[in-house]
Design a protein around this motif. Sequence first.
Motif, PDB file in Angstrom:
ATOM      1  N   LEU A  26       6.234  -5.026   5.867  1.00  0.00           N
ATOM      2  CA  LEU A  26       5.529  -4.732   5.757  1.00  0.00           C
ATOM      3  C   LEU A  26       3.926  -4.714   5.585  1.00  0.00           C
ATOM      4  CD1 LEU A  26       7.140  -3.604   1.923  1.00  0.00           C
ATOM      5  CD2 LEU A  26       5.785  -2.083   3.471  1.00  0.00           C
ATOM      6  N   ASP A  27       3.260  -3.829   6.042  1.00  0.00           N
ATOM      7  CA  ASP A  27       1.706  -4.260   6.554  1.00  0.00           C
ATOM      8  C   ASP A  27       1.605  -4.964   5.459  1.00  0.00           C
ATOM      9  OD1 ASP A  27      -1.053  -4.790   6.539  1.00  0.00           O
ATOM     10  OD2 ASP A  27      -0.997  -2.850   7.955  1.00  0.00           O
ATOM     11  N   GLY A  28       1.161  -5.794   5.586  1.00  0.00           N
ATOM     12  CA  GLY A  28       0.341  -6.922   3.691  1.00  0.00           C
ATOM     13  C   GLY A  28      -0.818  -6.349   3.135  1.00  0.00           C
ATOM     14  N   SER A  29      -0.860  -5.242   3.268  1.00  0.00           N
ATOM     15  CA  SER A  29      -2.409  -4.809   2.726  1.00  0.00           C
ATOM     16  C   SER A  29      -1.888  -3.475   2.106  1.00  0.00           C
ATOM     17  CB  SER A  29      -3.381  -4.366   3.989  1.00  0.00           C
ATOM     18  OG  SER A  29      -2.870  -3.355   4.767  1.00  0.00           O
ATOM     19  N   LEU A  30      -0.599  -3.048   2.376  1.00  0.00           N
ATOM     20  CA  LEU A  30       0.129  -2.072   1.492  1.00  0.00           C
ATOM     21  C   LEU A  30       0.193  -2.848  -0.341  1.00  0.00           C
ATOM     22  CD1 LEU A  30       2.865  -0.443   4.217  1.00  0.00           C
ATOM     23  CD2 LEU A  30       0.467   0.665   2.991  1.00  0.00           C
ATOM     24  N   LEU A  31       0.579  -4.133  -0.052  1.00  0.00           N
ATOM     25  CA  LEU A  31       0.675  -4.661  -1.347  1.00  0.00           C
ATOM     26  C   LEU A  31      -0.386  -5.618  -2.213  1.00  0.00           C
ATOM     27  CD1 LEU A  31       4.722  -6.083  -0.143  1.00  0.00           C
ATOM     28  CD2 LEU A  31       4.326  -3.257  -1.833  1.00  0.00           C
ATOM     29  N   GLY A  32      -1.398  -5.701  -0.823  1.00  0.00           N
ATOM     30  CA  GLY A  32      -2.445  -6.965  -1.364  1.00  0.00           C
ATOM     31  C   GLY A  32      -3.291  -5.960  -1.814  1.00  0.00           C
ATOM     32  N   VAL A  33      -3.817  -4.787  -0.868  1.00  0.00           N
ATOM     33  CA  VAL A  33      -4.591  -3.624  -0.889  1.00  0.00           C
ATOM     34  C   VAL A  33      -4.275  -3.290  -1.454  1.00  0.00           C
ATOM     35  CG1 VAL A  33      -6.593  -3.790  -0.597  1.00  0.00           C
ATOM     36  CG2 VAL A  33      -5.659  -5.591   0.748  1.00  0.00           C
ATOM     37  N   ASP A  34      -3.790  -2.479  -1.005  1.00  0.00           N
ATOM     38  CA  ASP A  34      -3.678  -0.293  -1.634  1.00  0.00           C
ATOM     39  C   ASP A  34      -3.338  -0.364  -2.634  1.00  0.00           C
ATOM     40  OD1 ASP A  34      -4.791  -0.231   0.836  1.00  0.00           O
ATOM     41  OD2 ASP A  34      -2.829   0.704   2.482  1.00  0.00           O
ATOM     42  N   LEU A  35      -2.415  -1.300  -3.225  1.00  0.00           N
ATOM     43  CA  LEU A  35      -1.260  -1.129  -3.995  1.00  0.00           C
ATOM     44  C   LEU A  35      -2.368  -1.534  -5.793  1.00  0.00           C
ATOM     45  CD1 LEU A  35       1.526  -0.600  -5.076  1.00  0.00           C
ATOM     46  CD2 LEU A  35       1.790  -2.813  -5.595  1.00  0.00           C
ATOM     47  N   ILE A  36      -2.872  -2.463  -5.152  1.00  0.00           N
ATOM     48  CA  ILE A  36      -4.423  -2.668  -6.220  1.00  0.00           C
ATOM     49  C   ILE A  36      -5.084  -2.034  -6.100  1.00  0.00           C
ATOM     50  CG2 ILE A  36      -5.593  -4.646  -7.266  1.00  0.00           C
ATOM     51  CD1 ILE A  36      -3.716  -6.375  -5.356  1.00  0.00           C
ATOM     52  N   LEU A  37      -6.111  -1.666  -4.975  1.00  0.00           N
ATOM     53  CA  LEU A  37      -7.696  -1.133  -5.083  1.00  0.00           C
ATOM     54  C   LEU A  37      -6.821   0.823  -5.682  1.00  0.00           C
ATOM     55  CD1 LEU A  37      -9.268  -2.671  -2.567  1.00  0.00           C
ATOM     56  CD2 LEU A  37      -9.518  -3.319  -5.129  1.00  0.00           C
ATOM     57  N   GLN A  38      -6.424   0.827  -4.482  1.00  0.00           N
ATOM     58  CA  GLN A  38      -5.975   2.678  -5.100  1.00  0.00           C
ATOM     59  C   GLN A  38      -4.879   3.037  -6.368  1.00  0.00           C
ATOM     60  OE1 GLN A  38      -4.702   4.694  -1.108  1.00  0.00           O
ATOM     61  NE2 GLN A  38      -5.863   2.912  -0.373  1.00  0.00           N
ATOM     62  N   ASN A  39      -4.555   1.898  -7.092  1.00  0.00           N
ATOM     63  CA  ASN A  39      -3.501   2.191  -8.391  1.00  0.00           C
ATOM     64  C   ASN A  39      -2.673   2.961  -7.771  1.00  0.00           C
ATOM     65  OD1 ASN A  39      -5.067   1.254 -10.801  1.00  0.00           O
ATOM     66  ND2 ASN A  39      -6.418   2.769 -10.230  1.00  0.00           N
ATOM     67  N   HIS A  40      -1.417   2.694  -7.066  1.00  0.00           N
ATOM     68  CA  HIS A  40      -0.466   2.753  -6.266  1.00  0.00           C
ATOM     69  C   HIS A  40       1.198   1.995  -7.493  1.00  0.00           C
ATOM     70  CE1 HIS A  40      -1.843   3.899  -2.080  1.00  0.00           C
ATOM     71  NE2 HIS A  40      -1.852   4.653  -2.899  1.00  0.00           N
TER      72      HIS A  40
END
Length: 286
Positions: free
Chosen positions: A210-224
């Motif tokens: 997994l691209d780390g940003s999916l969990l470490g960034v997008d999940l947080i900043l985009q309210n996923h």
Amino acid sequence: MLGHEALGVVERSGYGFTRGQLVTATVRRACGHCIACAEESPDSCLSGDYSERGITRLHGYARELVAEDPAQLVAIPGSLGRLGVLAEPMSICERALRHARTIGGRQPWQLERALVIGAGAIGLLMTYLLRLANVEVWTASLEPANELITQSGAHYGTTRDTELSELGTFDLVVDAAGDAHLIAHALGRLRRSGVACILGIDPRAQKLELDGSLLGVDLILQNHVLFGSVNAHRRDWLAAVADLDEARERWPEALQRFVDVRVPVDRFQEAFEHRGGKATLVLADD
């Protein structure tokens, strides 16, 4: 005894049911000692000690005559007829969508565009359920084309030739394929405040990247939100029957094709090998 899905005919009148009436029956039963089951929500059992017809601790429906608790029966209207056999998989879709709407609704959110991965019974029914709500739907699977998907007004994409990234982004992603790799890729298809639901099970021993940003960034900043859903509450069974009947009225020819194989039990191999719509075993004369 196998068989967690059933469509039967009442043999004896009583408990609000009449002889000759079509019924289906729920699958999961309460553990008897957790908060969820005490509140009649065995689909959310907290102990894991639940029982399930044809799956866990209870015999299934694969027999000519079944005795069942009337409280577990769900009436099937005559207008739906044999299509009532779809109530169980539809109830799974109903629960998943109900939970997705609850999760999405924790904040301002609108379900306008959805991706369904997989075009088996669950994927097809989820597509039709979303189309009943006039959601724009893309359904992706291995087959080069799928007429049942397009007849509902949904779009179809084959995963053999199309990357999920080519389909855009979505408010809701539902995995009904049971492929952990596709699930991982699907997380990147969410819009802001998007919700991803996993319905398909992939028990294979494997490692995913997994691209780390999916969990470490997008999940947080985009309210996923990513969640799993299994089985169904009785309210979902009732909604499933009602929505199946509405889908039958809206797409009568298409829905009839959902159940395209009916064979006697001595030809079970044909049902197991069938790929396409729903295959059913006939256990008693009708």
